[in-house]
Design a protein around this motif. Structure first.
Motif, PDB file in Angstrom:
ATOM      1  N   MET A   1       0.575  -0.874  -0.112  1.00 42.91           N
ATOM      2  CA  MET A   1       0.298   0.254  -0.254  1.00 42.91           C
ATOM      3  C   MET A   1       0.894   1.145  -0.224  1.00 42.91           C
ATOM      4  O   MET A   1       0.321   2.322  -0.202  1.00 42.91           O
ATOM      5  CB  MET A   1      -0.888  -0.130   1.055  1.00 42.91           C
ATOM      6  CG  MET A   1      -2.139  -1.251   1.175  1.00 42.91           C
ATOM      7  SD  MET A   1      -3.182  -0.520   2.316  1.00 42.91           S
ATOM      8  CE  MET A   1      -2.366  -0.756   3.695  1.00 42.91           C
ATOM      9  N   ARG A  71       1.878  -0.144 -10.712  1.00 39.98           N
ATOM     10  CA  ARG A  71       2.209  -0.794  -9.464  1.00 39.98           C
ATOM     11  C   ARG A  71       1.815  -2.035 -10.295  1.00 39.98           C
ATOM     12  O   ARG A  71       0.977  -2.453 -10.907  1.00 39.98           O
ATOM     13  CB  ARG A  71       1.069  -0.709  -8.215  1.00 39.98           C
ATOM     14  CG  ARG A  71       0.766   0.390  -7.912  1.00 39.98           C
ATOM     15  CD  ARG A  71      -0.473   0.980  -7.052  1.00 39.98           C
ATOM     16  NE  ARG A  71      -0.876  -0.334  -6.001  1.00 39.98           N
ATOM     17  CZ  ARG A  71      -1.057  -0.437  -4.927  1.00 39.98           C
ATOM     18  NH1 ARG A  71      -0.621   0.576  -4.164  1.00 39.98           N
ATOM     19  NH2 ARG A  71      -1.842  -1.747  -4.593  1.00 39.98           N
ATOM     20  N   LEU A  74       1.018  -5.450  -7.179  1.00 38.58           N
ATOM     21  CA  LEU A  74      -0.362  -4.966  -6.006  1.00 38.58           C
ATOM     22  C   LEU A  74      -1.423  -4.327  -7.340  1.00 38.58           C
ATOM     23  O   LEU A  74      -2.248  -3.997  -6.445  1.00 38.58           O
ATOM     24  CB  LEU A  74      -0.159  -4.153  -4.769  1.00 38.58           C
ATOM     25  CG  LEU A  74       0.434  -5.093  -4.279  1.00 38.58           C
ATOM     26  CD1 LEU A  74       0.649  -4.140  -2.884  1.00 38.58           C
ATOM     27  CD2 LEU A  74       0.043  -6.380  -3.901  1.00 38.58           C
ATOM     28  N   ASN A  77      -4.980  -4.784  -6.289  1.00 42.32           N
ATOM     29  CA  ASN A  77      -5.768  -4.590  -5.449  1.00 42.32           C
ATOM     30  C   ASN A  77      -6.544  -2.857  -4.915  1.00 42.32           C
ATOM     31  O   ASN A  77      -6.420  -2.419  -5.088  1.00 42.32           O
ATOM     32  CB  ASN A  77      -4.362  -4.450  -4.149  1.00 42.32           C
ATOM     33  CG  ASN A  77      -4.194  -3.991  -3.165  1.00 42.32           C
ATOM     34  OD1 ASN A  77      -5.074  -4.187  -2.220  1.00 42.32           O
ATOM     35  ND2 ASN A  77      -3.523  -3.424  -2.216  1.00 42.32           N
ATOM     36  N   PRO A  82     -10.513 -10.451  -2.929  1.00 39.78           N
ATOM     37  CA  PRO A  82      -9.322 -11.465  -2.680  1.00 39.78           C
ATOM     38  C   PRO A  82      -9.468 -12.617  -2.380  1.00 39.78           C
ATOM     39  O   PRO A  82      -9.082 -13.654  -2.150  1.00 39.78           O
ATOM     40  CB  PRO A  82      -8.501 -10.729  -1.771  1.00 39.78           C
ATOM     41  CG  PRO A  82      -9.546  -9.866  -0.722  1.00 39.78           C
ATOM     42  CD  PRO A  82     -10.276  -9.390  -2.002  1.00 39.78           C
ATOM     43  N   TYR A  88      -9.498 -14.051  -9.483  1.00 42.03           N
ATOM     44  CA  TYR A  88      -7.955 -14.030  -8.995  1.00 42.03           C
ATOM     45  C   TYR A  88      -7.348 -14.178 -10.888  1.00 42.03           C
ATOM     46  O   TYR A  88      -6.974 -14.067 -11.615  1.00 42.03           O
ATOM     47  CB  TYR A  88      -7.711 -14.616  -8.886  1.00 42.03           C
ATOM     48  CG  TYR A  88      -5.944 -15.066  -8.462  1.00 42.03           C
ATOM     49  CD1 TYR A  88      -5.164 -13.305  -7.725  1.00 42.03           C
ATOM     50  CD2 TYR A  88      -5.172 -15.684  -8.606  1.00 42.03           C
ATOM     51  CE1 TYR A  88      -3.567 -13.651  -7.406  1.00 42.03           C
ATOM     52  CE2 TYR A  88      -3.482 -15.502  -8.826  1.00 42.03           C
ATOM     53  CZ  TYR A  88      -3.226 -14.573  -8.247  1.00 42.03           C
ATOM     54  OH  TYR A  88      -2.258 -14.625  -7.968  1.00 42.03           O
TER      55      TYR A  88
END
Length: 143
Positions: A1, A71, A74, A77, A82, A88
């Motif tokens: 993050m 990114r 991630l 994200n 998740p 996924y």
């Protein structure tokens, strides 16, 4: 993050306002985040800059540190659930693993070095070098 040196981090996302990234959060501050930010936002109040004990515990998500990043690892994200394997897989999950399973450990380390990926711990040490050093260590046990 974000900045490892500023952790623990909490990112609060909402459809009604811009995300807030909290930094340097201590366990006793988690309840403050809920009471002073989450509850008001759920009730319809915009919280731009937290005050009180939370003041000074946010990072600007519009700063160059965040906006100039690409990114890769991630990148999904916050955009995929998740807990749902199907989401996924739709986002390309396990493609890298499938490819890596057909490569030798030396090929994987070379690929990582060529990628330019570096650690985020402050020194920016090349990940491929770190993996290659670890690969060459003689171990007393085998897996």
């Amino acid at each position: 993050m974000g900045l490892c040196s500023k952790g623990p981090l909490i990112r609060m996302g909402s459809k009604t306002q811009k995300d807030i990234l909290f930094c340097d959060i201590k366990p006793d501050m988690a309840a403050l985040v809920i009471d002073e930010v989450v509850v008001p936002v759920v009730a319809g109040t915009k919280v731009e800059e937290p005050t009180g004990a939370l003041e000074g515990h946010t990072l600007d998500l519009e700063s160059p540190f965040f906006t100039m990043q690409d990114r890769v690892v991630l990148g999904n994200n916050g955009h995929a659930d998740p807990e749902k394997l199907d989401e996924y897989l739709v986002h390309g999950g396990y493609q890298g693993l499938r490819r890596a399973l057909s490569m030798t450990s030396e090929e994987i380390c070379k690929e990582m070095l060529a990628s330019g990926l570096r650690g985020r711990g402050g020194a920016g040490f090349p990940t491929g070098m770190k993996w290659d050093f670890a690969r060459k260590v003689k171990a007393d046990t085998s897996t």
